[in-house]
Design a protein around this motif. Structure first.
Motif, PDB file in Angstrom:
ATOM      1  N   LYS A  12       0.849  -1.185   0.000  1.00  0.00           N
ATOM      2  CA  LYS A  12       0.000   0.000   0.000  1.00  0.00           C
ATOM      3  C   LYS A  12       0.885   1.236   0.000  1.00  0.00           C
ATOM      4  CE  LYS A  12      -4.065   1.818   2.319  1.00  0.00           C
ATOM      5  NZ  LYS A  12      -5.014   1.590   3.411  1.00  0.00           N
ATOM      6  N   GLU A  13       0.579   2.167  -0.875  1.00  0.00           N
ATOM      7  CA  GLU A  13       1.336   3.409  -0.979  1.00  0.00           C
ATOM      8  C   GLU A  13       0.679   4.450  -0.078  1.00  0.00           C
ATOM      9  OE1 GLU A  13       4.143   3.432  -2.547  1.00  0.00           O
ATOM     10  OE2 GLU A  13       3.865   1.485  -3.490  1.00  0.00           O
ATOM     11  N   THR A  14       1.441   5.017   0.836  1.00  0.00           N
ATOM     12  CA  THR A  14       0.875   5.947   1.818  1.00  0.00           C
ATOM     13  C   THR A  14       0.794   7.376   1.311  1.00  0.00           C
ATOM     14  OG1 THR A  14       3.054   6.222   2.780  1.00  0.00           O
ATOM     15  CG2 THR A  14       1.604   4.617   3.812  1.00  0.00           C
ATOM     16  N   LYS A  19      -6.316  10.803  -2.395  1.00  0.00           N
ATOM     17  CA  LYS A  19      -7.058  10.525  -3.625  1.00  0.00           C
ATOM     18  C   LYS A  19      -7.757   9.178  -3.613  1.00  0.00           C
ATOM     19  CE  LYS A  19      -3.925  13.346  -6.291  1.00  0.00           C
ATOM     20  NZ  LYS A  19      -2.899  13.369  -7.291  1.00  0.00           N
ATOM     21  N   GLY A  20      -7.448   8.318  -2.699  1.00  0.00           N
ATOM     22  CA  GLY A  20      -8.022   6.985  -2.653  1.00  0.00           C
ATOM     23  C   GLY A  20      -6.943   5.943  -2.441  1.00  0.00           C
ATOM     24  N   LEU A  21      -7.330   4.714  -2.544  1.00  0.00           N
ATOM     25  CA  LEU A  21      -6.394   3.612  -2.328  1.00  0.00           C
ATOM     26  C   LEU A  21      -5.449   3.469  -3.510  1.00  0.00           C
ATOM     27  CD1 LEU A  21      -8.947   0.949  -1.070  1.00  0.00           C
ATOM     28  CD2 LEU A  21      -7.456   2.377   0.321  1.00  0.00           C
ATOM     29  N   GLU A  36      -5.571   0.720  -8.104  1.00  0.00           N
ATOM     30  CA  GLU A  36      -5.865   2.125  -7.874  1.00  0.00           C
ATOM     31  C   GLU A  36      -7.370   2.351  -7.778  1.00  0.00           C
ATOM     32  OE1 GLU A  36      -4.875   6.451  -9.877  1.00  0.00           O
ATOM     33  OE2 GLU A  36      -4.049   4.637 -10.747  1.00  0.00           O
ATOM     34  N   GLU A  37      -7.756   3.078  -6.731  1.00  0.00           N
ATOM     35  CA  GLU A  37      -9.163   3.413  -6.544  1.00  0.00           C
ATOM     36  C   GLU A  37      -9.535   4.595  -7.431  1.00  0.00           C
ATOM     37  OE1 GLU A  37     -12.318   4.633  -3.033  1.00  0.00           O
ATOM     38  OE2 GLU A  37     -10.196   4.498  -2.566  1.00  0.00           O
ATOM     39  N   ILE A  38     -10.692   4.504  -8.050  1.00  0.00           N
ATOM     40  CA  ILE A  38     -11.239   5.613  -8.825  1.00  0.00           C
ATOM     41  C   ILE A  38     -12.019   6.483  -7.845  1.00  0.00           C
ATOM     42  CG2 ILE A  38     -12.740   6.269 -10.743  1.00  0.00           C
ATOM     43  CD1 ILE A  38     -10.193   4.624 -11.480  1.00  0.00           C
ATOM     44  N   ARG A  59     -16.630   1.669  -2.948  1.00  0.00           N
ATOM     45  CA  ARG A  59     -15.310   1.657  -3.587  1.00  0.00           C
ATOM     46  C   ARG A  59     -15.421   1.092  -4.996  1.00  0.00           C
ATOM     47  NH1 ARG A  59     -11.339   3.815   0.029  1.00  0.00           N
ATOM     48  NH2 ARG A  59     -12.027   3.285   2.115  1.00  0.00           N
ATOM     49  N   GLU A  60     -14.661   1.701  -5.900  1.00  0.00           N
ATOM     50  CA  GLU A  60     -14.470   1.179  -7.244  1.00  0.00           C
ATOM     51  C   GLU A  60     -12.973   1.192  -7.492  1.00  0.00           C
ATOM     52  OE1 GLU A  60     -15.508   2.529 -11.732  1.00  0.00           O
ATOM     53  OE2 GLU A  60     -17.148   2.614 -10.273  1.00  0.00           O
ATOM     54  N   VAL A  61     -12.392   0.008  -7.622  1.00  0.00           N
ATOM     55  CA  VAL A  61     -10.941  -0.130  -7.674  1.00  0.00           C
ATOM     56  C   VAL A  61     -10.552  -0.883  -8.949  1.00  0.00           C
ATOM     57  CG1 VAL A  61      -8.923  -1.045  -6.471  1.00  0.00           C
ATOM     58  CG2 VAL A  61     -10.863  -0.204  -5.142  1.00  0.00           C
TER      59      VAL A  61
END
Length: 188
Positions: A12-14, A19-21, A36-38, A59-61
Motif C-alpha cells: 500500500k502506498e501511503t 485521492k483513494g487507495l 488504484e481506486e477511482i 469503492r471502485e478499484v
C-alpha cells in the motif's frame, strides 16, 4: 504472466491517501502491476470520509497487471458488504467477508454461486490460509507483515505489506486472491 508467478507482494502506498487507495503489486521485488481506486463523486462518500467512516464508503478499484486484462473491484456503500470482482464487465467472483475477532473468514463465490475459495484467518486477522472448494489442503496464504525500513519514522508511519503464496492456484484463483487482499485491507 500471472499464471507463472508463485509469490506476490501487495504494498500500500501511503503518499496517495488523499485521492483513494493505491497499491503496488510486486513479484521478486519487481513491479508487475498496480491497484488504484477511482475517486467517487458521490456526496455521501465525501460525508462518510469526512466523518472518518472509511469502511462504509463505496469503492471502485481498478487492478492492472502487466499483459493481463484490467479487473474491476466494486464494493457498495455500507459496512462489511460483499465485494464484486469483474473482468471486462463480466462477474468473476463475489467476496463475502465474515468479520469475527477470533476466526475471521472470507468466502469467494463464482458467478454461478458456488464457493470456490475460502480464506480462514487466525486471531488478529494477520494470516489467512486459503482453501479450495475441492480440497481440504491449504492451497495458498495471505500474510500481513510490517516491512523494515532504514529510519524509525518510516517504520512507524508506512503501511504493512501483504504477501501472497499462490503457487498452487489457477490463473482465475490468483486474480481472486488479489481481490481478497483488498478485502482484507478494507475490513480487517
Amino acid at each position: 504472466m500471472l499464471e507463472y508467478i508463485e509469490e506476490i507482494e501487495v504494498r500500500k502506498e501511503t503518499h496517495h491517501t488523499g485521492k483513494g487507495l493505491l497499491y503496488t503489486v510486486l513479484s521478486n521485488k519487481k513491479g508487475i502491476g498496480s491497484i488504484e481506486e477511482i475517486p467517487s463523486k458521490s456526496p455521501w462518500n465525501w460525508l462518510l470520509k469526512f466523518l472518518t467512516l472509511r469502511q462504509a464508503v463505496s469503492r471502485e478499484v481498478h487492478i492492472r497487471c502487466d499483459n493481463e486484462p484490467d479487473l474491476l473491484l466494486y464494493k457498495s456503500r455500507g459496512y462489511y458488504k460483499d465485494i464484486f470482482l469483474y473482468s471486462a464487465s463480466e462477474l468473476i467472483g463475489t467476496i463475502q467477508p465474515e468479520v469475527k475477532v477470533k476466526s475471521p473468514k472470507m468466502t469467494v463465490f463464482d458467478k454461478k454461486g458456488r464457493a470456490i475459495l475460502k480464506a480462514l484467518g487466525k486471531f488478529g486477522a494477520t494470516d489467512f490460509s486459503v482453501y479450495s472448494d475441492e480440497s481440504v489442503k491449504c492451497v495458498g496464504t495471505i500474510k500481513k507483515r510490517s516491512a523494515v525500513y532504514q529510519s524509525m519514522k518510516d517504520n512507524l508511519l508506512k503501511e504493512d505489506h501483504y504477501f501472497l503464496d499462490i503457487r498452487h492456484l489457477s490463473y482465475e484463483e490468483k486474480v481472486v486472491m488479489i481481490g481478497m487482499t483488498l478485502a482484507l485491507d478494507l475490513y480487517f
